[in-house]
Motif scaffolding. Structure first.
Motif: not given
Length: 554
Positions: A85-94, A117-126
């Motif tokens: 999941e990808v966010w740019i400046n607090g907005k979800k990009a996709g 610009n702040i890029l955040v990526v949430r990664v799930i690997d079960p």
């Protein structure tokens, strides 16, 4: 303007989330959130936390100069394992599912040009166990390659980059060589936010891009949305790509308006054909004996990929020196760096998606189709790739993982992914008319598809392993695989417990022994002695080798 690409590789922040509370607490949009560690991108997070499966947040900052204001800004991830999941400046990009292939998002409306610009990526690997899931994602239900048997790896493990273009841009180009006609067929896909009146130009040159060999230009009118165009470019003065002489060329493509470049891309390619007739393979019209190895894609330090292109080329050179001319890339796509090395050094590739050992779920069809399509779209310009595989041993009854734990895959008969084989083959053929396809390696009775064909042809594909030391009888079986007419009557395929066995057979039918081998005794201390600090070695790695050793000694 010409396309501009900016790498985002380097040092990022990372915050592991073992309790999976970051989504509920909105970590992704909390600019003051404290990230307690750093990580180099690209890499697997297992270099920091070898035993961790679960969820983690990544964060970095980037700037975009004002000259790109009003342009199309995209962010491209070459691979993130598994769910991103990808966010740019607090907005979800996709979001994107799939651990081995690239994806991108349009972030034009989220970026700023006057501050970071702040890029955040949430990664799930079960977790690699059967009784746990994260937000409905279970390890056995996702395309996970062979990580259930070997080492699971996670995170942003391939390159990340920004791409700036005009609002009309080239999304993809594909090159299909035809050595009989002395031409290449080029397919271009273009995305446009407005109606476009201009021209496309294709140029073929030597790999260095300097010496032009062919050129073609055509006026075009594109509508808003997705547009496609196909051109045939005569190219008679060429040298063939082969194992002995892997000659590469460069195809450059441009969009123009009044002779001004709007967008440009380029891809290497090779002039070669690969076909089968009379149960034999032919490279460039000449019969070739395929001498192949199975490539499990396990690397000693960073687990998942060669660290440099030179390392990849060294591996390929060593394999060629050993007399091999084909690698079967087993149950997950390899990296572009490794395929580039195979293109340049002359190694044939049989590549498979990561769906060989996946179990039934309500998402199975979508996940499987996504995997095969994204693999083919990424790699179909590589001349080294000559065979697409689909499944691996999908008829097996099941086996424990290498640690002797819960069964990792089950016999699904005509259920599960087996029922999708015809549809998956059609999906590959629609993306690439030029290559040989096999639908189920090691399932004994399988189907192949000749280049250009949607019609399946039955053949035998077997996997066979024997214990060490190899007996005389076992040696005779290996020596005569597929050779004697009475072979199918004298030997029952039992490399794994299978749904069906061949007790008779048609010796005139194509037979491929796509896996065979003989177990040896690991020398774990000797292996470790070659590494100064044993970096990256985990308890699970040692447990794997100790279990193999104990099994072989029983």
């Amino acid at each position: 303007m010409k396309r501009y690409t900016q790498s985002l590789n380097g040092t990022w922040e990372i915050l592991f989330d073992p309790e999976n509370k970051g989504a509920i607490e909105n970590w992704a949009i909390n600019e003051t959130m404290k990230y307690n560690r750093t990580i180099i991108i690209p890499s697997t997070w297992n270099l920091l936390e070898p035993e961790f499966d679960g969820t983690a947040f990544y964060r970095t900052r980037f700037t975009i100069t004002p000259e790109f204001r009003g342009k199309k800004i995209r962010i491209r991830f070459h691979a993130v394992n598994y769910y991103a999941e990808v966010w740019i400046n607090g907005k979800k990009a996709g979001i994107h599912e799939g651990g081995y292939t690239p994806f991108e998002f349009d972030i034009s409306r989220y970026v700023t040009y006057d501050q970071d610009n702040i890029l955040v990526v949430r990664v799930i690997d079960p977790p690699n166990v059967t009784d746990k899931e994260i937000e409905g994602i279970r390890f056995m239900e996702i395309p996970s390659g062979k990580e259930g048997w070997y080492v699971n790896f996670s995170g942003i493990w391939q390159d990340v980059e920004l791409i700036a273009t005009e609002k009309t841009y080239i999304e993809d180009i594909t090159v299909f060589p035809d050595i009989k006609k002395g031409m290449v067929s080029v397919c271009m896909r273009v995305q446009s936010e407005d109606d476009f009146h201009g021209a496309v130009e294709f140029k073929i040159s030597l790999k260095d891009g300097q010496t032009e060999l062919a050129r073609q230009m055509r006026p075009v009118i594109f509508d808003r949305g997705t547009n496609s165009i196909t051109l045939e470019i005569p190219f008679g003065d060429y040298k063939l790509w082969s194992v002995e002489e892997p000659v590469l060329y460069l195809l450059s493509a441009r969009l123009l308006v009044k002779n001004t470049t709007v967008d440009d891309v380029a891809t290497p390619f090779g002039m070669r054909s690969f076909e089968m007739k009379n149960n034999s393979f032919y490279l460039n019209g000449e019969k070739i004996v395929l001498r192949g190895l199975l490539h499990q894609q396990q690397y000693p330090k960073n687990l998942a990929y060669p660290e440099t292109k030179e390392e990849a080329r060294r591996i390929v050179r060593l394999l060629k020196e050993g007399g091999w001319n084909l690698l079967r890339i087993h149950i997950r796509p390899t990296t572009p760096v490794f395929l580039d090395a195979c293109d340049e050094e002359g190694m044939l590739i049989f590549e498979e998606p990561a769906i060989g050992w996946i179990v039934e779920s309500d998402r199975l069809r979508d996940r499987a189709l996504t995997e095969v399509r994204e693999m083919v779209r990424r790699d179909r310009n590589h001349p080294s790739v000559v065979i697409w595989g689909i499944l691996n041993e999908s008829g097996v009854r099941g086996a424990p993982d290498i640690l002797g734990r819960t069964k990792m895959y089950w016999n699904q008969g005509e259920l599960g992914v087996q029922k999708l084989k015809p549809e998956l083959a059609r999906a590959i053929r629609a993306e690439d008319p030029s290559r040989f396809i096999t639908d189920d390696s090691g399932a004994v009775t399988c189907n192949y598809y000749l280049p250009g064909s949607y019609e399946p042809v039955s053949y035998y594909d077997n996997h066979l392993y024997m214990s060490y030391p190899l007996s005389h009888a076992g040696f005779e079986v290996f020596r005569n695989l597929g050779r004697k007419e009475d072979f199918f009557k004298s030997f029952q395929f039992e490399s794994f417990p299978l749904n069906h066995r061949i007790t008779g057979g048609n010796p005139g039918k194509l037979f491929i022994q796509s896996e065979f081998g003989c177990g040896g005794i690991p020398v774990w201390p000797e292996v470790l002695s070659h590494y100064d600090d044993n970096s990256g070695v985990t308890y699970r790695d040692e447990a794997v080798y100790r279990r193999i050793d104990s099994l072989l000694r029983e």
